[in-house]
Design a protein around this motif. Sequence first.
Motif, PDB file in Angstrom:
ATOM      1  N   ILE A 180       0.809  -1.323   0.477  1.00 45.86           N
ATOM      2  CA  ILE A 180      -0.318  -0.049  -0.554  1.00 45.86           C
ATOM      3  C   ILE A 180       0.687   1.550   0.240  1.00 45.86           C
ATOM      4  CG2 ILE A 180      -1.666   1.167   1.303  1.00 45.86           C
ATOM      5  CD1 ILE A 180      -2.964  -1.445   2.062  1.00 45.86           C
ATOM      6  N   PRO A 181       0.962   1.876  -0.925  1.00 49.96           N
ATOM      7  CA  PRO A 181       1.946   3.203  -1.058  1.00 49.96           C
ATOM      8  C   PRO A 181       1.998   4.143  -0.230  1.00 49.96           C
ATOM      9  CG  PRO A 181       1.028   2.461  -3.544  1.00 49.96           C
ATOM     10  CD  PRO A 181       0.166   1.999  -2.957  1.00 49.96           C
ATOM     11  N   GLU A 182       2.857   5.285   0.523  1.00 48.34           N
ATOM     12  CA  GLU A 182       2.267   6.395   1.495  1.00 48.34           C
ATOM     13  C   GLU A 182       1.786   5.499   2.460  1.00 48.34           C
ATOM     14  OE1 GLU A 182       3.309   9.020   1.102  1.00 48.34           O
ATOM     15  OE2 GLU A 182       4.545   8.046  -0.130  1.00 48.34           O
TER      16      GLU A 182
ATOM     17  N   HIS B 261      -3.869  -8.564   1.231  1.00 48.14           N
ATOM     18  CA  HIS B 261      -3.998  -7.131   1.993  1.00 48.14           C
ATOM     19  C   HIS B 261      -5.071  -7.113   3.420  1.00 48.14           C
ATOM     20  CE1 HIS B 261      -6.164  -3.588   0.371  1.00 48.14           C
ATOM     21  NE2 HIS B 261      -7.007  -3.655   0.635  1.00 48.14           N
ATOM     22  N   LEU B 262      -5.697  -8.226   4.033  1.00 49.23           N
ATOM     23  CA  LEU B 262      -5.645  -7.265   5.015  1.00 49.23           C
ATOM     24  C   LEU B 262      -4.814  -7.304   6.236  1.00 49.23           C
ATOM     25  CD1 LEU B 262      -8.286 -10.506   5.652  1.00 49.23           C
ATOM     26  CD2 LEU B 262      -8.630  -7.554   6.381  1.00 49.23           C
ATOM     27  N   ASP B 263      -3.270  -8.399   5.415  1.00 53.99           N
ATOM     28  CA  ASP B 263      -1.968  -8.116   5.957  1.00 53.99           C
ATOM     29  C   ASP B 263      -1.399  -7.061   6.297  1.00 53.99           C
ATOM     30  OD1 ASP B 263      -2.472 -10.733   7.562  1.00 53.99           O
ATOM     31  OD2 ASP B 263      -1.292 -11.377   5.792  1.00 53.99           O
ATOM     32  N   ALA B 264      -1.271  -6.160   4.536  1.00 56.71           N
ATOM     33  CA  ALA B 264      -0.723  -5.308   4.441  1.00 56.71           C
ATOM     34  C   ALA B 264      -1.695  -3.639   5.980  1.00 56.71           C
ATOM     35  CB  ALA B 264      -1.054  -4.855   2.900  1.00 56.71           C
ATOM     36  N   LEU B 265      -3.113  -4.073   5.041  1.00 55.75           N
ATOM     37  CA  LEU B 265      -3.480  -2.891   5.939  1.00 55.75           C
ATOM     38  C   LEU B 265      -3.361  -2.624   7.869  1.00 55.75           C
ATOM     39  CD1 LEU B 265      -7.339  -3.396   4.413  1.00 55.75           C
ATOM     40  CD2 LEU B 265      -5.941  -1.635   4.300  1.00 55.75           C
TER      41      LEU B 265
ATOM     42  N   CYS C  73      -1.338   3.078  11.512  1.00 57.84           N
ATOM     43  CA  CYS C  73      -2.602   3.939  11.426  1.00 57.84           C
ATOM     44  C   CYS C  73      -3.364   3.308  12.053  1.00 57.84           C
ATOM     45  CB  CYS C  73      -2.103   5.092  11.040  1.00 57.84           C
ATOM     46  SG  CYS C  73      -2.604   5.209   9.272  1.00 57.84           S
ATOM     47  N   PRO C  74      -4.631   4.055  11.780  1.00 62.75           N
ATOM     48  CA  PRO C  74      -6.084   3.325  12.258  1.00 62.75           C
ATOM     49  C   PRO C  74      -6.620   3.213  10.853  1.00 62.75           C
ATOM     50  CG  PRO C  74      -6.337   5.290  13.597  1.00 62.75           C
ATOM     51  CD  PRO C  74      -4.669   5.174  13.182  1.00 62.75           C
ATOM     52  N   VAL C  75      -7.328   2.023  10.496  1.00 59.20           N
ATOM     53  CA  VAL C  75      -7.679   1.136   9.098  1.00 59.20           C
ATOM     54  C   VAL C  75      -8.756   0.985   9.269  1.00 59.20           C
ATOM     55  CG1 VAL C  75      -7.582  -0.732   7.649  1.00 59.20           C
ATOM     56  CG2 VAL C  75      -5.582   0.202   9.129  1.00 59.20           C
TER      57      VAL C  75
END
Length: 295
Positions: free
Chosen positions: A138-140, A186-190, A195-197
């Motif tokens: 996930i960029p940034e 994707h969930l792991d990356a989040l 920060c909050p997701v």
Amino acid sequence: MIVEWIRHSLTPAPRPLRQMGYLRELIATDARRRRNRRAWQPHLRETHRVILDCAARLDRWDTVVVVGAGLASDIPLEPLALLFRRVVLVDLMFMPSVRMAGLRMTSVELMPGDITGVVHAVRKLPIGSPLPPTRAAIPERDRADLVVSCNVLSQLPLLPCRWLEARHGIAPDMLEPFRRRLIADHLDALMGAPCPVCLVTDTERQEVTADRPTAAADLLHGIEPEVEGAAWWWRIAPWPEESWLHDVRHRVVGGWLRGYAIRDELVPDVSPDAHPADDHGHGGAVGAPRLSSRG
């Protein structure tokens, strides 16, 4: 259909993404939204509300990263642009309307990119070769005050798997582990964000006849996000959009991502202290796994 064909012919898009159907899917989704504007409105309104509610609970508003912004119809873009110094929109590609919004709003930045890490690898995969490893990113993410994944989680496996079925002759059931890996990664990356997701995703598809469900499918292939927030039904294809016999609706959850479950294992959030306290949710944990957490 003629209008969609014209849009597909005239809209700029990288050739590989056009070949794999990403432009076609964006245009088809936008056309379906326009045809079913009234049916989609509650879903879009609730998605906006959830994202803005999460944003309002922060104590810092420098950067928000929004994943799944190719169309941005489900994203409250203008309020976010007023609230945050930077609004980073992430998707494989963006429709011209989103590009125009990015030019109009100085705080909005577009970052095209493959958040799965498999799209180009799948397209170039030699026949008979093992499936490529997933490389979710996930960029940034590490500079964000809020990360939002908006109505993209269930979509991640669709076109790569469709390509593998059509070009490689792989049976759909043989791709099930690959689908699950794309969703879980994707969930792991989040959850790796400092920060909050905020996660908004559809989780279940139902065919409905005379207000009664007649068929159902798990859109996340056995993976259950634990989301503290709200849940609602999205009438994605009211009769006769998809069938003369039934409506199609999706169950959607939205709010703070707390973890996810695969089979009998709950994967906890890696940074619980970075998230708002539990009493910040809207109606408690929604869609939480009914399985005991790993202790």
